[in-house]
Design a protein around this motif. Structure first.
Motif, PDB file in Angstrom:
ATOM      1  N   LEU A 135     -55.314  78.068 -20.636  1.00  0.00           N
ATOM      2  CA  LEU A 135     -56.031  76.884 -21.113  1.00  0.00           C
ATOM      3  C   LEU A 135     -56.188  75.899 -19.963  1.00  0.00           C
ATOM      4  O   LEU A 135     -55.196  75.504 -19.356  1.00  0.00           O
ATOM      5  CB  LEU A 135     -55.269  76.216 -22.270  1.00  0.00           C
ATOM      6  N   VAL A 199     -59.517  79.378 -21.584  1.00  0.00           N
ATOM      7  CA  VAL A 199     -60.243  78.515 -22.509  1.00  0.00           C
ATOM      8  C   VAL A 199     -60.464  77.173 -21.819  1.00  0.00           C
ATOM      9  O   VAL A 199     -59.546  76.627 -21.196  1.00  0.00           O
ATOM     10  CB  VAL A 199     -59.452  78.323 -23.816  1.00  0.00           C
ATOM     11  N   ARG A 201     -61.338  73.230 -22.181  1.00  0.00           N
ATOM     12  CA  ARG A 201     -61.347  72.136 -23.157  1.00  0.00           C
ATOM     13  C   ARG A 201     -61.822  70.854 -22.484  1.00  0.00           C
ATOM     14  O   ARG A 201     -61.311  70.460 -21.442  1.00  0.00           O
ATOM     15  CB  ARG A 201     -59.957  71.932 -23.759  1.00  0.00           C
ATOM     16  N   THR A 223     -64.448  80.627 -23.702  1.00  0.00           N
ATOM     17  CA  THR A 223     -64.447  79.762 -24.869  1.00  0.00           C
ATOM     18  C   THR A 223     -64.425  78.311 -24.406  1.00  0.00           C
ATOM     19  O   THR A 223     -63.559  77.913 -23.633  1.00  0.00           O
ATOM     20  CB  THR A 223     -63.224  80.039 -25.754  1.00  0.00           C
ATOM     21  N   HIS A 224     -65.391  77.529 -24.872  1.00  0.00           N
ATOM     22  CA  HIS A 224     -65.473  76.113 -24.518  1.00  0.00           C
ATOM     23  C   HIS A 224     -65.183  75.288 -25.761  1.00  0.00           C
ATOM     24  O   HIS A 224     -65.937  75.317 -26.733  1.00  0.00           O
ATOM     25  CB  HIS A 224     -66.862  75.775 -23.963  1.00  0.00           C
ATOM     26  N   GLU A 225     -64.077  74.555 -25.728  1.00  0.00           N
ATOM     27  CA  GLU A 225     -63.704  73.681 -26.833  1.00  0.00           C
ATOM     28  C   GLU A 225     -64.035  72.236 -26.474  1.00  0.00           C
ATOM     29  O   GLU A 225     -63.799  71.803 -25.344  1.00  0.00           O
ATOM     30  CB  GLU A 225     -62.204  73.796 -27.136  1.00  0.00           C
TER      31      GLU A 225
END
Length: 310
Positions: A135, A199, A201, A223-225
């Motif tokens: 992350l 990921v 963020r 994955t882009h949060e």
């Protein structure tokens, strides 16, 4: 109610956070007779507009012209282009605000286009981070150059597990392309080919909601949060780092030039990654902590015992 009980107006207004000028202005308008009370704040509506030659045209006549326009080929136009048509045909000076108001009264406004997002926002998930590269958090900080009386941008990416700043950008601008370039360099330096991508963020800054940044994350299968508004705690690690940067660097030094500010920032980044001890990292700098974790044969030896959740 509290004022009627005998408390001073100034005291009550300070508690509720209302300006005295606002309070007394409302009281003055309330004391007027209903006939004299204005419908809204600001100057009264004149009821006419003026042509280039100075002729006054009533709002009723303008509305008739608008209806004639929308009955013809101009029905595809919105209120701004309708005002332009009236200028072309009658040399009528009609600003966009009044054109909107008149079109709204006639119910001839074009329906608003629905905003479509190419990359819908994905909200953060609770994750158990057990190693580096799982992350990363990104955010933007502002620095100040007193000698130029201008600000500059610092975009940083932190690995949540090791606290290493894996990449950063500094400059007088910070656009989506700079965010993409910084992330690409960080991936190239810290992720082995074929390995799983971290990921990402971020908050909802324009650099991160852009099509370019979304396309990059999609092409790299990352994955882009994006955290919800007003929830910086979900980006706590990068927020904490920028808070330390503000305290340890920007508040202690003033810069006459951008070059001097960038050199100081580069030194701080090198110090933070390689020499600044963290109590949460067994009193090791982030880079040394990362090397130590990667050298462990049994990663489970790293984790401290935790109480079971109830």
């Amino acid at each position: 109610m509290f004022i009627k009980q005998g408390n001073s107006a100034a005291f009550v207004l300070r508690i509720i956070g209302l300006a005295q000028s606002t309070y007394y202005d409302r009281m003055k308008r309330r004391s007027r007779s209903p006939q004299a009370a204005p419908k809204g704040r600001g100057r009264p509506v004149p009821g006419y507009s003026i042509t280039e030659s100075g002729e006054k045209i009533s709002d009723e006549q303008i509305q008739e012209w608008l209806l004639e326009l929308v009955a013809g080929e101009e029905h595809v136009y919105g209120y701004k282009l309708l005002a332009k048509c009236l200028w072309n045909q009658y040399r009528l000076k009609l600003n966009h605000k009044k054109s909107y108001r008149l079109c709204q009264a006639l119910d001839i406004l074009q329906p608003q286009r629905q905003k479509r997002f190419k990359h819908p926002r994905k909200l953060p998930e609770n994750r158990l981070i057990t190693g580096p590269g799982q992350l990363w958090q990104m955010d933007i900080k502002y620095g100040y150059v007193a000698g130029r009386d201008r600000h500059f941008f610092v975009l940083s990416i932190i690995d949540v597990f090791t606290r290493v700043i894996v990449g950063y950008h500094r400059g007088t601008s910070c656009e989506a392309k700079h965010a993409c370039q910084t992330l690409w360099r960080a991936l190239d330096q810290h992720c082995a080919p074929g390995s799983e991508r971290p990921v990402i963020r971020t908050d909802n800054g324009p650099q991160f909601v852009s099509h370019l940044f979304g396309d990059m994350c999609e092409s790299w299968k990352m994955t882009h949060e994006r955290i919800p508004p007003r929830t910086p705690d979900l980006n706590a690690f990068i927020e904490s780092f920028h808070s330390n940067m503000e305290r340890d660097l920007f508040r202690k030094e003033e810069y006459a030039t951008f070059e001097g500010a960038y050199e100081a920032l580069d030194r701080y980044m090198d110090f933070y990654n390689h020499r600044r001890m963290h109590t949460s990292l067994r009193n090791l700098p982030p880079v040394r902590f990362s090397e130590w974790v990667m050298s462990l044969e049994d990663r489970s030896a790293f984790f401290w015992p935790r109480k079971k959740a109830k």
